[in-house]
Design a protein around this motif. Sequence first.
Motif, PDB file in Angstrom:
ATOM      1  N   ARG A   1      30.828  37.756  45.534  1.00  0.00           N
ATOM      2  CA  ARG A   1      31.190  38.545  44.355  1.00  0.00           C
ATOM      3  C   ARG A   1      29.929  39.108  43.701  1.00  0.00           C
ATOM      4  NH1 ARG A   1      36.618  39.260  43.743  1.00  0.00           N
ATOM      5  NH2 ARG A   1      36.542  39.145  41.487  1.00  0.00           N
ATOM      6  N   THR A   2      30.017  40.341  43.228  1.00  0.00           N
ATOM      7  CA  THR A   2      28.887  40.969  42.542  1.00  0.00           C
ATOM      8  C   THR A   2      28.765  40.382  41.133  1.00  0.00           C
ATOM      9  OG1 THR A   2      30.223  42.745  41.592  1.00  0.00           O
ATOM     10  CG2 THR A   2      29.291  43.126  43.800  1.00  0.00           C
ATOM     11  N   PRO A   3      27.607  40.557  40.504  1.00  0.00           N
ATOM     12  CA  PRO A   3      27.458  40.059  39.129  1.00  0.00           C
ATOM     13  C   PRO A   3      28.483  40.672  38.168  1.00  0.00           C
ATOM     14  CG  PRO A   3      25.308  40.565  40.048  1.00  0.00           C
ATOM     15  CD  PRO A   3      26.331  41.037  41.046  1.00  0.00           C
ATOM     16  N   GLU A   4      28.829  41.945  38.368  1.00  0.00           N
ATOM     17  CA  GLU A   4      29.827  42.582  37.510  1.00  0.00           C
ATOM     18  C   GLU A   4      31.203  41.929  37.699  1.00  0.00           C
ATOM     19  OE1 GLU A   4      27.947  44.482  39.729  1.00  0.00           O
ATOM     20  OE2 GLU A   4      26.443  45.040  38.235  1.00  0.00           O
ATOM     21  N   GLN A   5      31.537  41.660  38.968  1.00  0.00           N
ATOM     22  CA  GLN A   5      32.815  41.005  39.255  1.00  0.00           C
ATOM     23  C   GLN A   5      32.831  39.601  38.658  1.00  0.00           C
ATOM     24  OE1 GLN A   5      32.625  41.466  43.556  1.00  0.00           O
ATOM     25  NE2 GLN A   5      34.451  42.770  43.511  1.00  0.00           N
ATOM     26  N   LYS A   6      31.711  38.904  38.776  1.00  0.00           N
ATOM     27  CA  LYS A   6      31.643  37.543  38.235  1.00  0.00           C
ATOM     28  C   LYS A   6      31.776  37.541  36.719  1.00  0.00           C
ATOM     29  CE  LYS A   6      29.413  34.988  41.859  1.00  0.00           C
ATOM     30  NZ  LYS A   6      28.524  33.881  42.159  1.00  0.00           N
ATOM     31  N   GLU A   7      31.225  38.550  36.061  1.00  0.00           N
ATOM     32  CA  GLU A   7      31.356  38.630  34.609  1.00  0.00           C
ATOM     33  C   GLU A   7      32.822  38.849  34.222  1.00  0.00           C
ATOM     34  OE1 GLU A   7      30.760  38.343  30.746  1.00  0.00           O
ATOM     35  OE2 GLU A   7      29.292  37.842  32.276  1.00  0.00           O
ATOM     36  N   LYS A   8      33.498  39.746  34.930  1.00  0.00           N
ATOM     37  CA  LYS A   8      34.931  39.964  34.669  1.00  0.00           C
ATOM     38  C   LYS A   8      35.728  38.698  34.987  1.00  0.00           C
ATOM     39  CE  LYS A   8      35.457  44.855  34.872  1.00  0.00           C
ATOM     40  NZ  LYS A   8      36.526  45.799  34.818  1.00  0.00           N
TER      41      LYS A   8
END
Length: 125
Positions: free
Chosen positions: A93-100
């Motif tokens: 998972r990308t950092p953006e996906q992980k934040e969401k």
Amino acid sequence: MREIDAIIDSNASKALVKELAELRIRNLLCFRELEALNNNGKFLYKHPLIRNYSERVQLETMFLEDPDRFLDEFANARENVKRYSSFLKNKKRTPEQKEKDRQNLDKHKDRKQLFIDITKQNNGN
């Protein structure tokens, strides 16, 4: 917040800075909610206290009027917590996906806790 400011000025740690930032965010959300109520006569339902109160009323009504649906929604909330916890552990998972995913996990944890609280309240525990 003044207490935290004074502590941060003398001894800044990541936890204290995070706590201060979270308090600031909650305060801003609170002011936006009050401003919307004052201007439009309606809440935005963004602040956790207002959002959870509104959701709590709906879930309590569901508990009393449609217990089967309440239990299904409770099961969905538990599954969502498991799902987003798993997503956070996924290294692809990308950092953006992980934040969401983290935001969704927090939202579903809060919802799951509402279900637990309503169940305990209505069972007299």
